[in-house]
Design a protein around this motif. Structure first.
Motif, PDB file in Angstrom:
ATOM      1  N   HIS A 103      19.155  13.128 -29.044  1.00 56.69           N
ATOM      2  CA  HIS A 103      20.036  14.212 -29.469  1.00 56.69           C
ATOM      3  C   HIS A 103      19.391  14.980 -30.625  1.00 56.69           C
ATOM      4  N   SER A 104      19.355  16.312 -30.484  1.00 52.92           N
ATOM      5  CA  SER A 104      18.819  17.177 -31.532  1.00 52.92           C
ATOM      6  C   SER A 104      19.474  18.551 -31.425  1.00 52.92           C
ATOM      7  N   GLU A 108      13.927  18.897 -27.987  1.00 52.44           N
ATOM      8  CA  GLU A 108      13.217  17.782 -28.604  1.00 52.44           C
ATOM      9  C   GLU A 108      11.762  18.141 -28.911  1.00 52.44           C
ATOM     10  N   TYR A 123      16.698   7.826 -35.299  1.00 58.43           N
ATOM     11  CA  TYR A 123      17.145   8.877 -36.203  1.00 58.43           C
ATOM     12  C   TYR A 123      16.899   8.400 -37.626  1.00 58.43           C
ATOM     13  N   TYR A 163      13.935  12.447 -37.485  1.00 60.38           N
ATOM     14  CA  TYR A 163      13.551  11.637 -36.326  1.00 60.38           C
ATOM     15  C   TYR A 163      12.253  10.928 -36.697  1.00 60.38           C
ATOM     16  N   ASP A 178      14.894  18.486 -37.950  1.00 52.32           N
ATOM     17  CA  ASP A 178      15.549  19.547 -37.210  1.00 52.32           C
ATOM     18  C   ASP A 178      16.818  19.956 -37.952  1.00 52.32           C
TER      19      ASP A 178
END
Length: 180
Positions: A103-104, A108, A123, A163, A178
């Motif tokens: 998830h971002s 990715e 994460y 990340y 991010d």
């Protein structure tokens, strides 16, 4: 049945991209209890993808899709006039077609080191990266945010998400950040 292990995402079952949902996999037609809910780039969207069909590449093959954007792998250029990636094509395919995404906010990014994709450890927030600050200094200084801001405001699920990756060859840690 033992769940598949993903070389480039060894902690994938802790990343929240699989939900405990009973259903029939759209690829293998087997009754499963773990549904992939992460990104899948394809024209057609399957209703249910199990981890087994990601690991063996059947989901990507059947739907002509990717779990991670090929151009999101560090060192891969969209310009055909640029040199080709220095990473072996089969390793790039392993990340795009046989490794679950994460998830971002943006598509990715998959970091590399020693001529190979790194493993996504998980994460990361400010506490997570503290033991690795020396290793991560180059990645942190490369970002558009000041190093102090990153070190003090990085979260696992907030507006500035981290990340943490690790090289499978030498153990070097890498950091991608991010923001929303």
């Amino acid at each position: 049945m033992k769940l598949p292990v993903f070389k480039y995402s060894p902690n994938v079952y802790e990343l929240g991209v699989f939900d405990s949902i009973d259903g029939v996999c759209s690829i293998c037609n087997e009754q499963r209890d773990l549904k992939y809910t992460g990104s899948f780039y394809s024209i057609h969207k399957p209703d249910y993808i199990c981890p087994f069909c990601i690991a063996d590449g059947k989901a990507a093959e059947k739907y002509n899709g990717e779990f991670n954007d090929y151009l999101g792998i560090e060192g891969v250029s969209p310009d055909p006039n640029d040199p080709p990636p220095s990473i072996a094509q089969e390793l790039l395919i392993e990340v795009t077609e046989k490794t679950p995404g994460y998830h971002s906010f943006q598509p990715e990014v998959w970091l590399t080191h020693c001529g190979e994709p790194c493993a996504l450890i998980g994460y990361a927030d400010s506490e997570t990266i503290k033991p690795y600050l020396t290793e991560l200094r180059a990645d942190i200084e490369y970002l558009e945010y000041s190093p102090e801001y990153i070190i003090n405001h990085l979260t696992k699920d907030g507006s500035l998400a981290g990340y943490l990756f690790q090289c499978l060859t030498c153990g070097q840690h890498r950091l991608h950040v991010d923001g929303d």
